[in-house]
Design a protein around this motif. Structure first.
Motif, PDB file in Angstrom:
ATOM      1  N   SER A  91       0.831  -1.205   0.000  1.00  0.00           N
ATOM      2  CA  SER A  91       0.000   0.000   0.000  1.00  0.00           C
ATOM      3  C   SER A  91       0.862   1.250   0.000  1.00  0.00           C
ATOM      4  N   LEU A  92       1.917   1.245   0.797  1.00  0.00           N
ATOM      5  CA  LEU A  92       2.776   2.427   0.846  1.00  0.00           C
ATOM      6  C   LEU A  92       3.542   2.596  -0.466  1.00  0.00           C
ATOM      7  N   ARG A  93       4.045   1.470  -0.998  1.00  0.00           N
ATOM      8  CA  ARG A  93       4.819   1.574  -2.239  1.00  0.00           C
ATOM      9  C   ARG A  93       3.982   2.140  -3.394  1.00  0.00           C
ATOM     10  N   ALA A  94       2.650   1.967  -3.295  1.00  0.00           N
ATOM     11  CA  ALA A  94       1.771   2.454  -4.368  1.00  0.00           C
ATOM     12  C   ALA A  94       1.830   3.967  -4.500  1.00  0.00           C
ATOM     13  N   VAL A  95       2.257   4.667  -3.472  1.00  0.00           N
ATOM     14  CA  VAL A  95       2.322   6.133  -3.559  1.00  0.00           C
ATOM     15  C   VAL A  95       3.763   6.625  -3.438  1.00  0.00           C
ATOM     16  N   PHE A  96       4.723   5.757  -3.706  1.00  0.00           N
ATOM     17  CA  PHE A  96       6.127   6.151  -3.636  1.00  0.00           C
ATOM     18  C   PHE A  96       6.754   6.043  -5.026  1.00  0.00           C
ATOM     19  N   ASP A  97       7.486   7.053  -5.393  1.00  0.00           N
ATOM     20  CA  ASP A  97       8.338   6.991  -6.584  1.00  0.00           C
ATOM     21  C   ASP A  97       9.710   6.522  -6.079  1.00  0.00           C
ATOM     22  N   LEU A  98      10.009   5.229  -6.270  1.00  0.00           N
ATOM     23  CA  LEU A  98      11.203   4.646  -5.644  1.00  0.00           C
ATOM     24  C   LEU A  98      12.487   5.230  -6.223  1.00  0.00           C
ATOM     25  N   LYS A  99      12.430   5.702  -7.450  1.00  0.00           N
ATOM     26  CA  LYS A  99      13.616   6.330  -8.038  1.00  0.00           C
ATOM     27  C   LYS A  99      13.894   7.664  -7.334  1.00  0.00           C
ATOM     28  N   ALA A 100      12.837   8.414  -7.085  1.00  0.00           N
ATOM     29  CA  ALA A 100      13.014   9.709  -6.414  1.00  0.00           C
ATOM     30  C   ALA A 100      13.480   9.539  -4.969  1.00  0.00           C
TER      31      ALA A 100
END
Lengths: 244, 244, 244, 244, 244, 244
Positions: B103-112
């Motif tokens: 759920s958290l990863r869905a709103v994270f831009d992992l590259k940023a």
């Protein structure tokens, strides 16, 4: 929905199941032993009758239905570690086996089963997407065979099964809703949903996950419609295999 | 929907959330440390920044967001075994922590985010239903606080958060769709659904389970509407807590 | 001993406890539920009554008192691994929970308790040194509350508690004996001693460890005197919290 | 203190050690291999030199000294489960091996040892009380032998050992302070204290536990005096064994 | 076969056992406690009588004989990890302890033993090849001592032992068949065979493994002849030790 | 030997193998994937090529061949616990997988394999005696297929296989030596022997166990002769399957 630029392997339509094969009595020891194939995905589902129940059911007059799931190490494209060697089951394995157990219990009258357990084992021989939905669909046929042995042996007088249950995956790939995803589609999809329904078209489980972008209500509605179509076909195939 | 014979504790309306409290900086060491309360359910959500990533992200230039979940042994009505003493986490625990992480990863831009990890820990201090939905809702606020520390320290120049995410449970009790089930309602319900949505009203996860009878499409539509209403309110409360 | 060049945080005197706060009924399910704070160290101590005993007490007519201890992963300055995820408790955890259990049993008449267990859980919410001594001190208050529930319910007619028990750490930092070490002092100390005493000033446990140089008999005497002073104050605070 | 109605086995005086035997080179592979006997208690202590250090010492230029402890299953009166078969070490085992490790490190200059590990193994062949104190006392002799191999091989030029360390148990049985408790005395004692001291009479560890009634300051002083006497004798025996 | 260019340590002949020593009553608690030495290999074998049986024998009127095996960490040339610390027994350990158990059971009349267990523990104090064969040979003497205690206590009226059992290793090194391999020979051998025989010259177990090249039928016959000779000598030594 | 009063199922002669079937390419992902059937015993043997080696081979220029073994829970008459769920592999499982690995390595030139691993997985789909011997026999065919992929891909220029290896069980039932025991015979037998031989008739492993009475040299000779006959037939079948 059938004419689209998106090409599925073997010219499959977007709302079409893979070829489904259900082979009963696949092995000789289990009361129910079904090899189910969704295309290249092959899962061996056995149902074992055990004349005992777990502690929380002892003395209740009720039975229990539970499931375990595993993948053979080389059922997958690259070999996965053997869970028995690692010494524990992964979170994914536990999630799937809990899902299979709940799905089967949804169509069981545990009181009518009597104080015994139907233990489902779903072992993936070859994986190509949709192993959990194939497992649920095959497990129900195996459970039916196990129930039939109990009936034939006079251990129960009426079937504890209240209906059929089957499952299918649906997803959105490149904006297109697809039925019954195979592995390459599963990897590419933005949204992945596993739907478990009864033979009468009611929901037992809906598990939708946005792998990429979150999905809209409209997309959910499209996916639910596809799943309903697929499950109706699967239930027909389950019933047909039991008539053979 | 507000006038009905079914009585909730404290005169709560069927489509009403429990009193929600979000306390930031609840403990002093973590970059984000939020106590979230959904009525009597209290979950401590911490977000820890770690300057390393798991193996599958090493050298990728991308970060990672993951979560662990636990219940204090006496957060529940009768004491539960301590998982550390038993030597393994239950299937339920693993399911929940995987859900929080996704759920958290869905709103994270992992590259940023850059090659670092935000480790979420959700520990239930007191349980009264809805611990996983409270955990997701609180974890997002803690993650926002952790991101703010990174921004303040100049380690990243733009927020990797692409929006808000919150979660709520809905269910059907005695034929009535209810929002935000407390424990006694959860035990009594026929259908239980956990919904995770973004601040813009898209679905991240939908997990519906028939505990008793399977549910119809119409019931699902009612539940999804309730969840949408509740999550909009939760996102407003999240944003308000961050302004304090 | 109060005028010295060594400076403690907040101008604390060398023989002074940190501010102690004892909050009873901190959570709602446990028979005893105490949040104890020694400065920034915060430990939740619950006492649960279970109407069963471990195998070595079955049929003995005696009860049992035992304890478990844990730290939330981010209760510490840098995050510690979750023991439930690692699959085992560390040696330190086991040492501490065995110490808490022995300390509590020292003031329990197990025969008067009857064949039931008081299960203590001490979970560290925030750590700043002295978590085990705070845990013992808070656990005794929680145990007293649990005993009171048993008395109120008529399950026992007289209290099995034979007195109070409390604990404090003492140590030598830069040649100065200090009472109630916080984390930075604990790291810097040459000698670290945890002392557990009854309300009547007798020893239950003394655990002294030379972290750097071995310590002399004279230093031990100074430390024991400091501990005696601190524990007398803690017992007074325990009794006062029970009167509220 | 020597004339008293309390009778010890073999007419031993209250302040008298059991017969102590130290056999060096008991096995052939280890750099140090000592069988130590405190009466019927027999512990095999080996010291192994390993040219590597644990992660927290890598690149530090410092070495490490650590210990493991075990009991052969039938070293005790009734057979104990084999820890390797149970799959984990008990809390007691972990406490003891941590104590042995700390005690040895108290007399080691880790920088002078260089980046290598001395791994101590203490295995109880026969138990009759005092296994941990015998283990520490024997381990020091084994460590000295291992250090001598390093010196002889020219791997280090000066001994990293800063002095001797030995340990003894003391306790109060029927009101009488006793030195070096054997098993039947250990079971009967009200207070049990393990004391670890250096060859120069400073404390490394003091661990006193009230098994029955809590003990007074005066009793503690008596026990510390007894321990000091016993340890001085043990250190003399250690040094004598090294001269053979 | 005695004149050959291959030189064994100490001028041992190719068909000669190492010096064998059997020390009974080596420790004081076990019903049988034997230190057996095959040259430098030293194994402590204890036999413990327990008045209970494992589940599969409960109520059967029959007893059970089982074995566990372990190596002290520094019984070997370089230190091996402690299995209790690693949390599991290796495959090799399990293989060996299963072999010891089967070998002993081959000469036990379990009905005559009555519903009790003889638990064998074989712990390697020093390893120099042949630990499993020394263990079996010593365990039989320990078991005989345990049986004698049962007879002396009147718990059984006739011995459940139907004969002797002993074991030896044989192997082919540089084309030469050798009896009773020590470590350097074991490492160098092409074929390694462990043979377990009764006192009457019948086979209980034969386990031959080609470490290098596969071996011919003729080589097997040579090895079996050597083993038969060695075991006859071992059985004579077992019987002699019991007369002392 | 063919005329005898002892009746085997299906009129099988005492020195006759069960019907053997070898199906290559049984699953699609593994480099070698063989279903082997010895009558009703069905084992899936896969050989996976992994471009890495375990630590003890790194930098050696040599490869490794290793094996794992498992039984599906309901491959047996009554369901066995799933080892992944129990969290560890049984001693039997470990023994068998070590045996398979050693047997395969006996016909591999590890230098010619290069620094890569061939990982064998043998999973029992249906068990009716002889699973380990079927596993070895099938694993060799799978390994040959994996080697062929390496040759075809130009990763190696010559086969590292130095010959064939196959295995069979023999045993004595009611005084009659039998070849290739099925389950009911295995349960009834006095002596059970598993023999692994190369295609050139040399021994790789001989494991004989007296289940009931110990066996004589003459009986061993009969069993070895039977095994030799059976293995010659199996090797012919292996070679034939590779020609298809």
């Amino acid at each position: 929905m059938n004419t689209t630029p998106f090409a599925r392997s073997g010219g499959r339509a977007l709302d079409q199941l893979r070829p489904i094969r259900i082979t009963r009595h696949y092995t000789m020891h289990a009361e129910g032993a079904v090899l189910i194939e969704f295309g290249n995905t092959r899962v061996l589902c056995t149902a074992s009758v055990e004349e005992k129940v777990p502690p929380h059911k002892r003395g209740s007059g009720e039975g229990w239905v539970t499931a375990e799931y595993g993948m053979l190490p080389r059922s997958t494209h690259t070999r996965s570690d053997r869970e028995a060697a690692r010494g524990k089951q992964s979170g994914r394995t536990q999630e799937i086996q809990r899902l299979i157990g709940r799905s089967l219990r949804a169509v069981f009258d545990l009181k009518a089963l009597g104080e015994r357990t139907i233990q489902i084992d779903c072992d993936v021989i070859q994986a190509d997407g949709g192993t959990r939905t194939a497992a649920i669909t095959g497990a129900w046929v195996a459970a039916q065979d196990a129930v039939n042995t109990l009936l034939a042996a006079g251990k129960i007088s009426a079937s504890p099964l209240t209906g059929a249950v089957a499952a299918v995956s649906v997803g959105i790939v490149q904006g297109q809703p697809l039925l019954d995803l195979e592995y390459v589609e599963d990897v590419a999809c933005d949204t992945d949903m596993n739907v478990v329904m009864t033979g009468t078209g009611h929901y037992v489980e809906v598990q939708g996950t946005a792998e990429g972008a979150a999905f809209s209500r409209q997309e959910m509605d499209q996916l639910l419609a596809l799943a309903e179509k697929g499950i109706a076909e699967l239930v027909a195939l389950q019933r047909q295999s039991l008539r053979n």
